[in-house]
Design an enzyme around this catalytic site. Structure first.
Site, PDB file in Angstrom:
ATOM      1  N   HIS A 194      -5.363   1.876  -7.759  1.00  0.00           N
ATOM      2  CA  HIS A 194      -4.130   2.280  -7.095  1.00  0.00           C
ATOM      3  C   HIS A 194      -3.152   2.826  -8.125  1.00  0.00           C
ATOM      4  CE1 HIS A 194      -4.531  -0.215  -3.122  1.00  0.00           C
ATOM      5  NE2 HIS A 194      -5.524   0.637  -3.326  1.00  0.00           N
TER       6      HIS A 194
ATOM      7  N   TYR B 254       4.891  -2.177   0.826  1.00  0.00           N
ATOM      8  CA  TYR B 254       5.903  -3.217   0.737  1.00  0.00           C
ATOM      9  C   TYR B 254       7.057  -2.801   1.645  1.00  0.00           C
ATOM     10  CZ  TYR B 254       3.565  -5.199  -3.368  1.00  0.00           C
ATOM     11  OH  TYR B 254       2.664  -5.782  -4.209  1.00  0.00           O
TER      12      TYR B 254
ATOM     13  N   PRO C 227       4.351 -14.608  -4.633  1.00  0.00           N
ATOM     14  CA  PRO C 227       3.335 -13.552  -4.734  1.00  0.00           C
ATOM     15  C   PRO C 227       3.869 -12.130  -4.620  1.00  0.00           C
ATOM     16  CG  PRO C 227       3.236 -14.608  -2.580  1.00  0.00           C
ATOM     17  CD  PRO C 227       4.203 -15.396  -3.393  1.00  0.00           C
TER      18      PRO C 227
ATOM     19  N   LYS D 217       1.883 -11.390  -9.668  1.00  0.00           N
ATOM     20  CA  LYS D 217       1.805 -11.840 -11.052  1.00  0.00           C
ATOM     21  C   LYS D 217       1.007 -13.121 -11.272  1.00  0.00           C
ATOM     22  CE  LYS D 217       3.855  -8.461 -12.764  1.00  0.00           C
ATOM     23  NZ  LYS D 217       2.772  -7.523 -12.491  1.00  0.00           N
TER      24      LYS D 217
ATOM     25  N   TYR E 260       5.303  -3.933 -12.643  1.00  0.00           N
ATOM     26  CA  TYR E 260       4.249  -4.101 -11.646  1.00  0.00           C
ATOM     27  C   TYR E 260       2.865  -3.883 -12.262  1.00  0.00           C
ATOM     28  CZ  TYR E 260       2.005  -3.907  -7.054  1.00  0.00           C
ATOM     29  OH  TYR E 260       1.216  -4.163  -5.954  1.00  0.00           O
TER      30      TYR E 260
END
Length: 391
Positions: free
Chosen positions: A72, A200, A293, A297, A385
């Site tokens: 991704h 998200y 979550p 991480k 990220y």
């Protein structure tokens, strides 16, 4: 029994540490209280940071991840009825892999088994003795018998409820905790994902996340109040609410629905133990820290812990240099606290907070727009990220 490094826990951290030590010619024994089938089937995180993916490949256990996992290069950030792509690769030159932790565990167990590694399943550690001596011992039960494993070092990768953290003297450790007033209702569904990259979504009703496990299995989450019972949500209610939170104003996207095969509620907390080492006992992964979550991480922090620890143990065992071992806790905690902040930031930014008023809602939308309008702000998100370099 005698070994150089005794490892409690056959999750990805314990298994990867054992493998890294094996590559350096250092013997270890892994004790796991669950059976092998359970370890290879328990559902956990799926996002693998750039650096962790590289480390798995370099260690010879990333071939299936590279072949079957999803690369991704971005994420879809949704709010106010619009979709905004954060281009991770363009902003940082790094990407993430979507490859379930379940599969990482299977790969590592297979490799340790092929390498004749000493893995003991259904072996429950009951006590850790002598951590302030040069011969610590792990007492455990296996096949109905009480046994003792004598080690040079003990590494507890046994999770939040394991005996590792509980074995540290109470006058030595400090703990830091934040409990969030909401959790995630998570589902697995037998339906092809409705997205190519993770979504998200911030919505007045609450946060939602669209992920995937494979080309035919979707993983999705809804923000729910603490105390929610997953059984109180029908499948139809779940799909309807997910559709609402992911919806776009222009109607140019539709959520695919399918049979829900699993649903459960995950509480949200941040937790850190300091130090992560006392005497000959070291903590790694969830034994030392928990993150919500949202920032993806948990798995990655655990893997980075044992990468740091493996390097330190190799230096000590092969060159007699204990400097990296002595610095392990401080080194690991620098990354832990950076990940804590990022996870807290993502969680508070994307979730509806109990007690929010119209002012708070507008501030949150302004912050989200700043991320999508400002390359600098987007880069901050992308760098954290995909995984910051070792600090």
């Amino acid at each position: 029994m005698r070994t150089r490094v005794g490892i409690i826990g056959a999750g990805p951290a314990g298994l990867f540490l054992s493998h890294l030590l094996h590559l350096a010619g250092i013997e270890s024994v892994v004790l796991e209280r669950r059976d092998r089938v359970y370890c290879e089937q328990r559902q956990r995180a799926g996002i693998v940071e750039h650096g962790v993916a590289e480390a798995l490949t370099a260690a010879g256990v990333g071939e299936r991840m590279e072949r079957e996992g999803f690369r991704h290069d971005g994420i879809d950030l949704r709010f106010d009825g619009a979709s905004h792509r954060i281009d991770l690769a363009a902003l940082t030159g790094r990407s993430v892999r979507l490859y379930p932790q379940t599969e990482i565990v299977r790969d590592l167990i297979a490799r340790r088994t092929d390498d004749s590694g000493q893995l003991f399943f259904e072996a429950e550690a009951t006590a850790i003795d002598g951590i302030e001596t040069d011969r610590p011992r792990i007492r455990f039960t296996h096949e109905g018998e009480e046994q003792v494993l004598e080690c040079d070092y003990v590494v507890a990768c046994d999770g939040f409820h394991g005996i590792g953290r509980a074995s540290l003297p109470s006058d030595v450790i400090r703990t830091f905790e934040k409990v969030y007033p909401f959790g995630w209702l998570g589902i697995l569904a037998d339906v092809a994902p409705s997205c190519d990259e993770l979504i998200y979504a911030h919505h007045p009703n609450g946060f939602a996340l669209h992920s995937m496990r494979s080309e035919s299995v979707s993983r999705l989450y809804l923000q729910v109040p603490n105390g929610t019972d997953a059984a109180d949500w029908s499948d139809e209610q779940i799909w309807d609410e997910l559709s609402t939170r992911f919806a776009l104003r222009d109607g140019g996207w539709e959520l695919r629905r399918g049979p829900i095969t699993d649903k459960s509620v995950t509480p949200m907390r941040s937790f850190v133990t300091e130090p992560m080492r006392h005497g000959r006992l070291f903590l790694a992964g969830d034994a030392a820290h928990i993150v919500p979550p949202t920032g993806a991480k948990g798995l990655n922090l655990a893997m980075n812990d044992v990468m740091v620890l493996a390097e330190a143990l190799v230096a000590d065992q092969t060159r007699g240099d204990s400097g990296l071992l002595d610095a392990y806790s401080d080194t690991a905690l620098r990354r832990v606290w950076r990940a804590m902040h990022f996870s807290y930031w993502m969680t508070t930014l994307l979730h509806a907070q109990p007690g929010d008023d119209a002012f708070d809602a507008r501030l949150r939308l302004s912050h989200l727009r700043h991320i999508t309008d400002s390359p600098a702000a987007a880069t901050h998100l992308a760098q954290n990220y995909t995984g910051i370099p070792r600090i």
